[in-house]
Design a protein around this motif. Structure first.
Motif, PDB file in Angstrom:
ATOM      1  N   LEU A  72      10.470  -1.093  14.497  1.00  0.00           N
ATOM      2  CA  LEU A  72      11.551  -1.824  13.837  1.00  0.00           C
ATOM      3  C   LEU A  72      12.905  -1.176  14.086  1.00  0.00           C
ATOM      4  O   LEU A  72      13.008   0.045  14.157  1.00  0.00           O
ATOM      5  N   SER A  73      13.931  -2.019  14.186  1.00  0.00           N
ATOM      6  CA  SER A  73      15.305  -1.532  14.343  1.00  0.00           C
ATOM      7  C   SER A  73      16.233  -2.491  13.604  1.00  0.00           C
ATOM      8  O   SER A  73      15.875  -3.637  13.343  1.00  0.00           O
ATOM      9  N   PRO A  74      17.444  -2.040  13.262  1.00  0.00           N
ATOM     10  CA  PRO A  74      18.387  -2.939  12.591  1.00  0.00           C
ATOM     11  C   PRO A  74      18.742  -4.099  13.513  1.00  0.00           C
ATOM     12  O   PRO A  74      18.868  -3.927  14.728  1.00  0.00           O
ATOM     13  N   GLY A  75      18.881  -5.276  12.929  1.00  0.00           N
ATOM     14  CA  GLY A  75      19.246  -6.445  13.731  1.00  0.00           C
ATOM     15  C   GLY A  75      19.053  -7.731  12.964  1.00  0.00           C
ATOM     16  O   GLY A  75      18.703  -7.733  11.788  1.00  0.00           O
ATOM     17  N   ASP A  76      19.280  -8.827  13.667  1.00  0.00           N
ATOM     18  CA  ASP A  76      19.157 -10.149  13.055  1.00  0.00           C
ATOM     19  C   ASP A  76      17.698 -10.563  12.954  1.00  0.00           C
ATOM     20  O   ASP A  76      16.914 -10.369  13.897  1.00  0.00           O
ATOM     21  N   VAL A  77      17.360 -11.143  11.812  1.00  0.00           N
ATOM     22  CA  VAL A  77      16.012 -11.659  11.563  1.00  0.00           C
ATOM     23  C   VAL A  77      16.103 -13.174  11.467  1.00  0.00           C
ATOM     24  O   VAL A  77      16.857 -13.703  10.656  1.00  0.00           O
ATOM     25  N   THR A  78      15.359 -13.844  12.313  1.00  0.00           N
ATOM     26  CA  THR A  78      15.311 -15.306  12.273  1.00  0.00           C
ATOM     27  C   THR A  78      14.372 -15.736  11.153  1.00  0.00           C
ATOM     28  O   THR A  78      13.212 -15.314  11.130  1.00  0.00           O
ATOM     29  N   PRO A  79      14.869 -16.538  10.214  1.00  0.00           N
ATOM     30  CA  PRO A  79      13.999 -16.984   9.114  1.00  0.00           C
ATOM     31  C   PRO A  79      12.811 -17.788   9.649  1.00  0.00           C
ATOM     32  O   PRO A  79      12.955 -18.551  10.608  1.00  0.00           O
ATOM     33  N   ARG A  80      11.657 -17.574   9.019  1.00  0.00           N
ATOM     34  CA  ARG A  80      10.478 -18.350   9.404  1.00  0.00           C
ATOM     35  C   ARG A  80       9.495 -18.411   8.252  1.00  0.00           C
ATOM     36  O   ARG A  80       9.512 -17.559   7.358  1.00  0.00           O
ATOM     37  N   LEU A  81       8.671 -19.416   8.293  1.00  0.00           N
ATOM     38  CA  LEU A  81       7.658 -19.609   7.264  1.00  0.00           C
ATOM     39  C   LEU A  81       6.410 -18.816   7.611  1.00  0.00           C
ATOM     40  O   LEU A  81       6.038 -18.693   8.787  1.00  0.00           O
ATOM     41  N   ILE A  82       5.769 -18.287   6.580  1.00  0.00           N
ATOM     42  CA  ILE A  82       4.458 -17.645   6.735  1.00  0.00           C
ATOM     43  C   ILE A  82       3.589 -18.124   5.590  1.00  0.00           C
ATOM     44  O   ILE A  82       4.085 -18.668   4.602  1.00  0.00           O
ATOM     45  N   ARG A  83       2.310 -17.912   5.728  1.00  0.00           N
ATOM     46  CA  ARG A  83       1.375 -18.225   4.653  1.00  0.00           C
ATOM     47  C   ARG A  83       0.647 -16.952   4.287  1.00  0.00           C
ATOM     48  O   ARG A  83      -0.238 -16.505   4.997  1.00  0.00           O
ATOM     49  N   GLY A  86      -0.365 -14.792  -2.538  1.00  0.00           N
ATOM     50  CA  GLY A  86      -0.617 -13.591  -3.332  1.00  0.00           C
ATOM     51  C   GLY A  86       0.190 -12.380  -2.914  1.00  0.00           C
ATOM     52  O   GLY A  86       0.141 -11.351  -3.591  1.00  0.00           O
ATOM     53  N   LEU A  87       0.915 -12.478  -1.818  1.00  0.00           N
ATOM     54  CA  LEU A  87       1.709 -11.334  -1.370  1.00  0.00           C
ATOM     55  C   LEU A  87       2.865 -11.106  -2.322  1.00  0.00           C
ATOM     56  O   LEU A  87       3.643 -12.023  -2.603  1.00  0.00           O
ATOM     57  N   ARG A  88       2.988  -9.896  -2.820  1.00  0.00           N
ATOM     58  CA  ARG A  88       4.127  -9.536  -3.658  1.00  0.00           C
ATOM     59  C   ARG A  88       5.344  -9.401  -2.752  1.00  0.00           C
ATOM     60  O   ARG A  88       5.239  -8.850  -1.648  1.00  0.00           O
ATOM     61  N   PRO A  89       6.502  -9.873  -3.172  1.00  0.00           N
ATOM     62  CA  PRO A  89       7.688  -9.764  -2.324  1.00  0.00           C
ATOM     63  C   PRO A  89       7.991  -8.316  -1.936  1.00  0.00           C
ATOM     64  O   PRO A  89       7.917  -7.407  -2.756  1.00  0.00           O
ATOM     65  N   VAL A  90       8.305  -8.149  -0.653  1.00  0.00           N
ATOM     66  CA  VAL A  90       8.598  -6.836  -0.074  1.00  0.00           C
ATOM     67  C   VAL A  90       9.873  -6.985   0.739  1.00  0.00           C
ATOM     68  O   VAL A  90      10.079  -8.004   1.394  1.00  0.00           O
ATOM     69  N   PHE A  91      10.709  -5.957   0.705  1.00  0.00           N
ATOM     70  CA  PHE A  91      11.851  -5.964   1.603  1.00  0.00           C
ATOM     71  C   PHE A  91      11.839  -4.701   2.435  1.00  0.00           C
ATOM     72  O   PHE A  91      11.335  -3.659   2.021  1.00  0.00           O
ATOM     73  N   VAL A  92      12.345  -4.832   3.649  1.00  0.00           N
ATOM     74  CA  VAL A  92      12.329  -3.747   4.631  1.00  0.00           C
ATOM     75  C   VAL A  92      13.778  -3.409   4.962  1.00  0.00           C
ATOM     76  O   VAL A  92      14.552  -4.299   5.343  1.00  0.00           O
ATOM     77  N   VAL A  93      14.141  -2.134   4.796  1.00  0.00           N
ATOM     78  CA  VAL A  93      15.515  -1.685   5.038  1.00  0.00           C
ATOM     79  C   VAL A  93      15.510  -0.289   5.659  1.00  0.00           C
ATOM     80  O   VAL A  93      14.485   0.385   5.689  1.00  0.00           O
ATOM     81  N   GLY A  94      16.686   0.111   6.116  1.00  0.00           N
ATOM     82  CA  GLY A  94      16.917   1.469   6.586  1.00  0.00           C
ATOM     83  C   GLY A  94      18.184   1.983   5.920  1.00  0.00           C
ATOM     84  O   GLY A  94      18.775   1.303   5.080  1.00  0.00           O
ATOM     85  N   ASP A  95      18.616   3.166   6.323  1.00  0.00           N
ATOM     86  CA  ASP A  95      19.846   3.705   5.738  1.00  0.00           C
ATOM     87  C   ASP A  95      21.059   3.429   6.626  1.00  0.00           C
ATOM     88  O   ASP A  95      22.081   4.091   6.527  1.00  0.00           O
ATOM     89  N   ASP A  96      20.966   2.420   7.460  1.00  0.00           N
ATOM     90  CA  ASP A  96      22.049   2.023   8.367  1.00  0.00           C
ATOM     91  C   ASP A  96      23.038   1.121   7.622  1.00  0.00           C
ATOM     92  O   ASP A  96      22.708   0.563   6.579  1.00  0.00           O
ATOM     93  N   PRO A  97      24.263   0.968   8.137  1.00  0.00           N
ATOM     94  CA  PRO A  97      25.282   0.146   7.466  1.00  0.00           C
ATOM     95  C   PRO A  97      24.856  -1.309   7.222  1.00  0.00           C
ATOM     96  O   PRO A  97      25.155  -1.872   6.169  1.00  0.00           O
ATOM     97  N   LEU A  98      24.149  -1.939   8.169  1.00  0.00           N
ATOM     98  CA  LEU A  98      23.695  -3.315   7.993  1.00  0.00           C
ATOM     99  C   LEU A  98      22.763  -3.419   6.790  1.00  0.00           C
ATOM    100  O   LEU A  98      22.908  -4.303   5.940  1.00  0.00           O
ATOM    101  N   SER A  99      21.811  -2.511   6.686  1.00  0.00           N
ATOM    102  CA  SER A  99      20.855  -2.528   5.576  1.00  0.00           C
ATOM    103  C   SER A  99      21.531  -2.248   4.243  1.00  0.00           C
ATOM    104  O   SER A  99      21.219  -2.895   3.232  1.00  0.00           O
TER     105      SER A  99
END
Length: 168
Positions: A72-83, A86-99
């Motif tokens: 993984l690296s900082p950048g644009d994420v294209t929104p998409r549907l998944i199935r 039961g998955l609890r919401p999770v977010f993925v970040v770094g300590d970079d300015p974008l995050s």
């Protein structure tokens, strides 16, 4: 040839007491082979020293740092549907300015979702603590999350992953 296929009457008494013979088709005892290979404990041997019950110092979160995702690296994420029911919401970040900017902007939503934060790039405890001060009340855990990224086909962060989709 195994010890279990040998003749039970030739086995040492301590083994005879611990084994239950299900079926005996006869044959020769394998015990001499085990003795020759030194695979059976000798009564004169001293028992092995037990492992220490206390870890020299308990592992801490700081022991996990630095964390760097290989996938993984900082950048644009294209929104998409998944199935992922039961998955609890999770977010993925770094300590970079974008995050960091994304965290500030999305903090309220992340709190409302009770989302768990995976910090996939952070070098020091100081940097991790700084991120936590930026978004109080959010759980931030340092982890590379490469397995999650691979399973979801995720290449960039920051990202929010819910049971129904991935978005930035």
């Amino acid at each position: 040839m195994s010890l279990a296929s040998g003749c039970p009457n030739a086995w040492p008494t301590e083994i005879q007491r611990t084994l239950t013979v299900i079926e005996d088709r006869g044959g020769a005892s394998a015990l001499p082979y085990y003795r020759a290979l030194n695979l059976l404990p000798d009564a004169s041997d001293t028992p092995p020293a037990s492992a220490p019950s206390v870890i020299p110092h308990p592992a801490t979160e700081s022991d996990m740092l630095p964390v760097r995702s290989a996938l993984l690296s900082p950048g644009d994420v294209t929104p998409r549907l998944i199935r992922a029911p039961g998955l609890r919401p999770v977010f993925v970040v770094g300590d970079d300015p974008l995050s960091l900017a994304w965290l500030q902007r999305r903090a309220g939503t992340l709190r409302d979702l009770n989302a768990i934060g995976l910090v996939v790039h952070v070098d020091t405890r100081t940097a991790l603590d700084s991120m936590r001060r930026l978004v109080p009340g959010l759980q931030l855990s340092p982890t590379p999350a490469d397995d999650l990224a691979q399973r979801l086909g995720l290449r960039h962060y920051p990202a929010l992953i819910t049971a129904t989709g991935i978005e930035q």
